[in-house]
Design a protein around this motif. Sequence first.
Motif, mmCIF file in Angstrom:
data_model
loop_
_atom_site.group_PDB
_atom_site.id
_atom_site.type_symbol
_atom_site.label_atom_id
_atom_site.label_comp_id
_atom_site.label_asym_id
_atom_site.label_seq_id
_atom_site.Cartn_x
_atom_site.Cartn_y
_atom_site.Cartn_z
ATOM 1 N N ARG A 70 41.754 36.592 41.458
ATOM 2 C CA ARG A 70 42.340 35.275 41.170
ATOM 3 C C ARG A 70 42.797 35.186 39.708
ATOM 4 O O ARG A 70 43.818 34.590 39.408
ATOM 5 C CB ARG A 70 41.365 34.136 41.498
ATOM 6 C CG ARG A 70 42.030 32.769 41.292
ATOM 7 C CD ARG A 70 41.423 31.670 42.092
ATOM 8 N NE ARG A 70 42.035 30.393 41.757
ATOM 9 C CZ ARG A 70 43.168 29.926 42.263
ATOM 10 N NH1 ARG A 70 43.848 30.631 43.147
ATOM 11 N NH2 ARG A 70 43.657 28.758 41.908
ATOM 12 N N LEU A 71 42.032 35.798 38.816
ATOM 13 C CA LEU A 71 42.463 35.828 37.422
ATOM 14 C C LEU A 71 43.814 36.550 37.319
ATOM 15 O O LEU A 71 44.718 36.105 36.608
ATOM 16 C CB LEU A 71 41.415 36.537 36.558
ATOM 17 C CG LEU A 71 41.796 36.690 35.089
ATOM 18 C CD1 LEU A 71 41.963 35.327 34.420
ATOM 19 C CD2 LEU A 71 40.764 37.525 34.344
ATOM 20 N N CYS A 130 39.113 33.536 44.806
ATOM 21 C CA CYS A 130 37.937 34.016 44.077
ATOM 22 C C CYS A 130 36.881 34.484 45.075
ATOM 23 O O CYS A 130 36.512 33.751 45.986
ATOM 24 C CB CYS A 130 37.368 32.871 43.238
ATOM 25 S SG CYS A 130 35.764 33.252 42.530
ATOM 26 N N LYS A 165 33.864 34.632 44.697
ATOM 27 C CA LYS A 165 32.629 33.829 44.620
ATOM 28 C C LYS A 165 32.888 32.375 45.000
ATOM 29 O O LYS A 165 31.997 31.549 44.933
ATOM 30 C CB LYS A 165 32.076 33.872 43.192
ATOM 31 C CG LYS A 165 31.669 35.255 42.753
ATOM 32 C CD LYS A 165 31.154 35.194 41.325
ATOM 33 C CE LYS A 165 31.020 36.591 40.759
ATOM 34 N NZ LYS A 165 30.916 36.587 39.306
ATOM 35 N N CYS A 172 34.679 30.638 37.352
ATOM 36 C CA CYS A 172 33.800 31.182 36.317
ATOM 37 C C CYS A 172 34.573 31.230 35.005
ATOM 38 O O CYS A 172 35.739 30.842 34.942
ATOM 39 C CB CYS A 172 33.251 32.562 36.702
ATOM 40 S SG CYS A 172 34.378 33.902 36.347
ATOM 41 N N HIS A 229 36.197 33.274 33.288
ATOM 42 C CA HIS A 229 37.503 33.911 33.130
ATOM 43 C C HIS A 229 38.639 33.054 33.678
ATOM 44 O O HIS A 229 39.723 33.021 33.116
ATOM 45 C CB HIS A 229 37.523 35.272 33.833
ATOM 46 C CG HIS A 229 36.513 36.217 33.287
ATOM 47 N ND1 HIS A 229 36.500 36.603 31.971
ATOM 48 C CD2 HIS A 229 35.461 36.844 33.882
ATOM 49 C CE1 HIS A 229 35.495 37.440 31.775
ATOM 50 N NE2 HIS A 229 34.850 37.584 32.902
ATOM 51 N N CYS A 230 38.412 32.435 34.817
ATOM 52 C CA CYS A 230 39.492 31.690 35.461
ATOM 53 C C CYS A 230 39.520 30.216 35.082
ATOM 54 O O CYS A 230 40.562 29.572 35.225
ATOM 55 C CB CYS A 230 39.367 31.760 36.988
ATOM 56 S SG CYS A 230 39.936 33.307 37.664
#
Length: 291
Positions: A23-24, A245, A247, A259, A261-262
């Motif tokens: 996703r990032l 993502c 997670k 999280c 990063h995103c």
Amino acid sequence: MPDKYSAVWVSHSSMGDFLKCPRLYYLHNVYKNKNGRKISIISPHMSLGIAAHEVLEDLANYPSHERMDRDLRARFEEAWLKVSGPIGGFSSLDEEEQFKMRGKEMINNVIKNPRFLPNKCIKLKRETMAPNFYLSEDHNIILNGLVDWIEYLPDTDSLHIVDFKTGKHEERDGSLQLPIYLLLCNALQGRTVTKASYWYLESDKMVEVTLPNKDEAFNAVFDVALQVKEMRVQAKREGEQTFACPKGTYNDDTKAGGCIHCMPYEHIIYDDGQMEHVGVGGFNQDLYKEK
Ligand code: SF4
């Protein structure tokens, strides 16, 4: 001849995003906002790196015997003007001054001991884009990237690749950076790379690193590049959820998921007031900083 415009372009940065999470990768490298622009986040650390790299990399444009006659402190002041203020991710004059002081110290270190900078160097050929080549014509994947500095070693008619480091942390083992540099040099010029180093500018430490062999480098980079390509192909078929993502993608209603990063990217997309638009970057991307 394959079509460069339909190819999947990969770089150290985009594959680094992908390795952190799909996703990032999507939010930073694929998603476009209502202005048709990609989105990017600027931080003080990045601005420090941009300014210091600009000063040092520009030296390769001058003959070796003239390089160290250049006024590097004045060049740094000029380069800093481009990142000064909110567009550089700075939230206050104090914060900016602290980072600028660090940059000045790096330039002082370079002036005191320019190491290989006055020696002959090589520049990879490029047009408007960063140096690039077909990593795989069969898979239509192009690898692109900039090598910070390539010193020519006359005794062995070979090359020394150098990466300028402006962060405090040492590069992790397993990073794709050196394999990518090696592949770019091998593809775009004829001499062998025999040495590679990181130059930590703040501590003025030069660290020589072991070069991967050509096959290891290719396999490491191609493995990730192919995963990127395959996910993009899947996304064309199945849509954006391909990049979800693992997670649990952030949900703005419940505030669950996401999280470190995103999250800044999710805040931009949800326009929830946590990120500030500070301008448009050199690659026509909308730039944001944390408020
Ligand atoms: S929010 Fe999810 S996809 Fe993004 S980096 Fe974190 S774990 Fe990965």
